[in-house]
Design a protein around this motif. Structure first.
Motif, PDB file in Angstrom:
ATOM      1  N   GLY A  13      -9.017  12.301   0.183  1.00  0.00           N
ATOM      2  CA  GLY A  13      -9.930  11.261   0.602  1.00  0.00           C
ATOM      3  C   GLY A  13      -9.478   9.854   0.282  1.00  0.00           C
ATOM      4  O   GLY A  13     -10.091   8.900   0.682  1.00  0.00           O
ATOM      5  N   VAL A  14      -8.412   9.692  -0.482  1.00  0.00           N
ATOM      6  CA  VAL A  14      -7.889   8.375  -0.816  1.00  0.00           C
ATOM      7  C   VAL A  14      -6.819   8.033   0.201  1.00  0.00           C
ATOM      8  O   VAL A  14      -5.909   8.809   0.436  1.00  0.00           O
ATOM      9  N   ALA A  15      -6.930   6.875   0.794  1.00  0.00           N
ATOM     10  CA  ALA A  15      -5.950   6.463   1.802  1.00  0.00           C
ATOM     11  C   ALA A  15      -4.577   6.352   1.172  1.00  0.00           C
ATOM     12  O   ALA A  15      -4.426   5.914   0.039  1.00  0.00           O
ATOM     13  N   ALA A  16      -3.569   6.727   1.908  1.00  0.00           N
ATOM     14  CA  ALA A  16      -2.190   6.684   1.418  1.00  0.00           C
ATOM     15  C   ALA A  16      -1.590   5.317   1.698  1.00  0.00           C
ATOM     16  O   ALA A  16      -0.473   5.199   2.172  1.00  0.00           O
ATOM     17  N   ASP A  17      -2.330   4.260   1.399  1.00  0.00           N
ATOM     18  CA  ASP A  17      -1.883   2.893   1.635  1.00  0.00           C
ATOM     19  C   ASP A  17      -1.069   2.434   0.441  1.00  0.00           C
ATOM     20  O   ASP A  17      -1.610   2.170  -0.629  1.00  0.00           O
ATOM     21  N   THR A  18       0.229   2.338   0.576  1.00  0.00           N
ATOM     22  CA  THR A  18       1.094   1.950  -0.535  1.00  0.00           C
ATOM     23  C   THR A  18       1.358   0.455  -0.543  1.00  0.00           C
ATOM     24  O   THR A  18       2.002  -0.042  -1.455  1.00  0.00           O
ATOM     25  N   THR A  19       0.877  -0.291   0.451  1.00  0.00           N
ATOM     26  CA  THR A  19       1.132  -1.730   0.480  1.00  0.00           C
ATOM     27  C   THR A  19       0.480  -2.441  -0.697  1.00  0.00           C
ATOM     28  O   THR A  19       0.967  -3.474  -1.132  1.00  0.00           O
ATOM     29  N   SER A  20      -0.609  -1.924  -1.239  1.00  0.00           N
ATOM     30  CA  SER A  20      -1.254  -2.570  -2.376  1.00  0.00           C
ATOM     31  C   SER A  20      -0.432  -2.405  -3.655  1.00  0.00           C
ATOM     32  O   SER A  20      -0.675  -3.093  -4.629  1.00  0.00           O
ATOM     33  N   PHE A  21       0.536  -1.530  -3.670  1.00  0.00           N
ATOM     34  CA  PHE A  21       1.380  -1.311  -4.839  1.00  0.00           C
ATOM     35  C   PHE A  21       2.783  -1.886  -4.646  1.00  0.00           C
ATOM     36  O   PHE A  21       3.697  -1.556  -5.373  1.00  0.00           O
ATOM     37  N   ASP A  22       2.945  -2.751  -3.673  1.00  0.00           N
ATOM     38  CA  ASP A  22       4.235  -3.369  -3.384  1.00  0.00           C
ATOM     39  C   ASP A  22       4.620  -4.310  -4.529  1.00  0.00           C
ATOM     40  O   ASP A  22       3.909  -5.270  -4.807  1.00  0.00           O
ATOM     41  N   PRO A  23       5.739  -4.050  -5.223  1.00  0.00           N
ATOM     42  CA  PRO A  23       6.113  -4.917  -6.344  1.00  0.00           C
ATOM     43  C   PRO A  23       6.458  -6.338  -5.900  1.00  0.00           C
ATOM     44  O   PRO A  23       6.467  -7.248  -6.711  1.00  0.00           O
ATOM     45  N   ASN A  24       6.726  -6.520  -4.619  1.00  0.00           N
ATOM     46  CA  ASN A  24       7.015  -7.855  -4.107  1.00  0.00           C
ATOM     47  C   ASN A  24       5.783  -8.499  -3.475  1.00  0.00           C
ATOM     48  O   ASN A  24       5.877  -9.578  -2.904  1.00  0.00           O
ATOM     49  N   GLY A  25       4.631  -7.836  -3.570  1.00  0.00           N
ATOM     50  CA  GLY A  25       3.386  -8.370  -3.060  1.00  0.00           C
ATOM     51  C   GLY A  25       2.850  -9.439  -3.996  1.00  0.00           C
ATOM     52  O   GLY A  25       3.436  -9.742  -5.039  1.00  0.00           O
ATOM     53  N   PRO A  26       1.719 -10.015  -3.651  1.00  0.00           N
ATOM     54  CA  PRO A  26       1.176 -11.109  -4.474  1.00  0.00           C
ATOM     55  C   PRO A  26       0.862 -10.710  -5.909  1.00  0.00           C
ATOM     56  O   PRO A  26       1.115 -11.478  -6.835  1.00  0.00           O
TER      57      PRO A  26
END
Length: 65
Positions: A13-26
């Motif tokens: 049930g948890v989305a597999a969105d890995t963009t929130s864990f991007d080390p180069n993200g904000p």
């Protein structure tokens, strides 16, 4: 809502969105800036004294001088 039986990602049930864990993200960039500041700070004298006492105690325990 995604029903568990229709969830193909295997994340229960948890989305597999890995963009929130991007080390180069904000968030990653902000954390890196905090760590960079801490990394350049001097080691406090009190900590250096404690480390020297620990080294001395280890030398005495092993019979070194």
């Amino acid at each position: 809502m995604i029903e568990p039986s229709k969830n193909k990602s295997g994340t229960h049930g948890v989305a597999a969105d890995t963009t929130s864990f991007d080390p180069n993200g904000p968030i990653g960039r902000k954390l890196k800036s905090f760590y960079d500041v801490i990394e350049t700070e001097d080691v406090p004298d009190r900590l250096l004294e404690l480390l020297e006492k620990l080294d001395e105690a280890e030398r005495k325990a092993t019979g070194g001088s």
